[in-house]
Design an enzyme around this catalytic site. Structure first.
Site, PDB file in Angstrom:
ATOM      1  CE  LYS A  13      -2.112  -0.873   3.924  1.00 58.26           C
ATOM      2  NZ  LYS A  13      -1.457  -2.126   4.319  1.00 58.26           N
ATOM      3  NE  ARG A  88      -3.707  -0.792  10.587  1.00 60.13           N
ATOM      4  CZ  ARG A  88      -2.608  -0.345  10.029  1.00 60.13           C
ATOM      5  NH1 ARG A  88      -2.605   0.757   9.351  1.00 60.13           N
ATOM      6  NH2 ARG A  88      -1.512  -1.047  10.127  1.00 60.13           N
ATOM      7  NE  ARG A 127       7.805  -3.195   5.864  1.00 59.88           N
ATOM      8  CZ  ARG A 127       6.523  -2.890   6.044  1.00 59.88           C
ATOM      9  NH1 ARG A 127       5.769  -2.509   5.017  1.00 59.88           N
ATOM     10  NH2 ARG A 127       5.969  -2.997   7.233  1.00 59.88           N
ATOM     11  NE  ARG A 160       7.009  -0.574   9.670  1.00 52.86           N
ATOM     12  CZ  ARG A 160       5.799  -0.454   9.124  1.00 52.86           C
ATOM     13  NH1 ARG A 160       5.683   0.065   7.907  1.00 52.86           N
ATOM     14  NH2 ARG A 160       4.724  -0.838   9.767  1.00 52.86           N
ATOM     15  NE  ARG A 171       2.683  -4.723  11.328  1.00 54.50           N
ATOM     16  CZ  ARG A 171       3.701  -4.675  10.467  1.00 54.50           C
ATOM     17  NH1 ARG A 171       4.800  -5.359  10.690  1.00 54.50           N
ATOM     18  NH2 ARG A 171       3.623  -3.944   9.395  1.00 54.50           N
TER      19      ARG A 171
END
Ligand code: AMP
Length: 216
Positions: A13, A88, A127, A160, A171
């Protein structure tokens, strides 16, 4: 144009939002980015949000709503915006409606990026992000030029804190419990545009343009 980007963590996203918002000349408003910046600066909001973000939990409603409310009223958001990471859950979706109505605006489309769970885990665990320019890399698919910096800008690459294995698992659970019901919600209101998020970045971008092009 006023858009919401929806999809699991790691669906791409943020990457697609940056590209499309640039092209349309509208602000890319990422609640995750705003929260990470607040945490990095240790503002009162950042201090309050840190434990939730690190653990992959949703930050309390009132905090996030205030951030979005303030951001949507800034000058650059008058003629359009792209919300990435908000709403969300249904509570946030129900709060967004009167907020944009109060501003005399409409939501044009909600883009849902569909990606399988195992692909999401692969993406998130590899990532890496640049601390300075927020550019996203992947150790396997789009590695930074050097593991320590994204030369020539000499940026610092980091992982992160919520891309740890435990946090990723949490998550995904939070996503399926809280956020996934929004797909049905926006489908019913006729705003949903579904795009496959599983291919390479340029392919997803083309699919996104095509999907929105048909509706512009
Ligand atoms: P993201 O960058 O969108 O993956 O968001 C990173 C983290 O920020 C999430 O796991 C949450 O802890 C927090 N966050 C971002 N957006 C929201 C939101 N709309 N509501 C609650 N928490 C959020």
């Amino acid at each position: 144009m006023r858009l919401v980007f929806l999809g699991p963590p790691g669906a791409g996203k943020g990457t697609q939002a940056t590209r499309l918002a640039n092209e349309l000349g509208i602000p890319h408003i990422s609640t995750g980015e705003i929260l990470r910046a607040a945490i990095a600066r240790s503002t009162p909001t950042g201090i309050e949000a840190k434990a939730y973000v690190d653990g992959g939990e949703l930050v309390p409603f009132a905090i996030v709503l205030r951030l979005v409310e303030d951001r949507l009223q800034e000058d650059d958001a008058r003629d359009g915006w792209l919300l990435d990471g908000f709403p969300r859950n249904l509570e946030q979706a129900h709060a967004l409606e009167p907020l944009i109505e109060k501003l005399g605006q409409n939501l044009d489309h909600v883009v849902f990026f569909e990606v399988a769970d195992d692909e999401v885990v692969r993406r998130l665990s590899g990532r890496r992000v640049c601390k300075t320019c927020s550019e996203t890399f992947h150790l396997e698919f789009s590695p930074p030029p050097d593991p320590q910096d994204c030369a020539p800008r000499q940026c610092e690459i980091f992982q992160r804190s919520d891309d740890s294995e435990d946090s990723i698992r949490n998550r995904l659970e939070v996503y399926s419990r809280e956020t996934d019901p929004l797909v049905g919600h926006y489908q019913e209101s006729g705003l949903l545009v579904t795009v496959s998020g599983s291919g390479p970045i340029d392919e997803v971008e083309s699919a996104l343009r095509e999907a929105l092009g048909h509706r512009r």
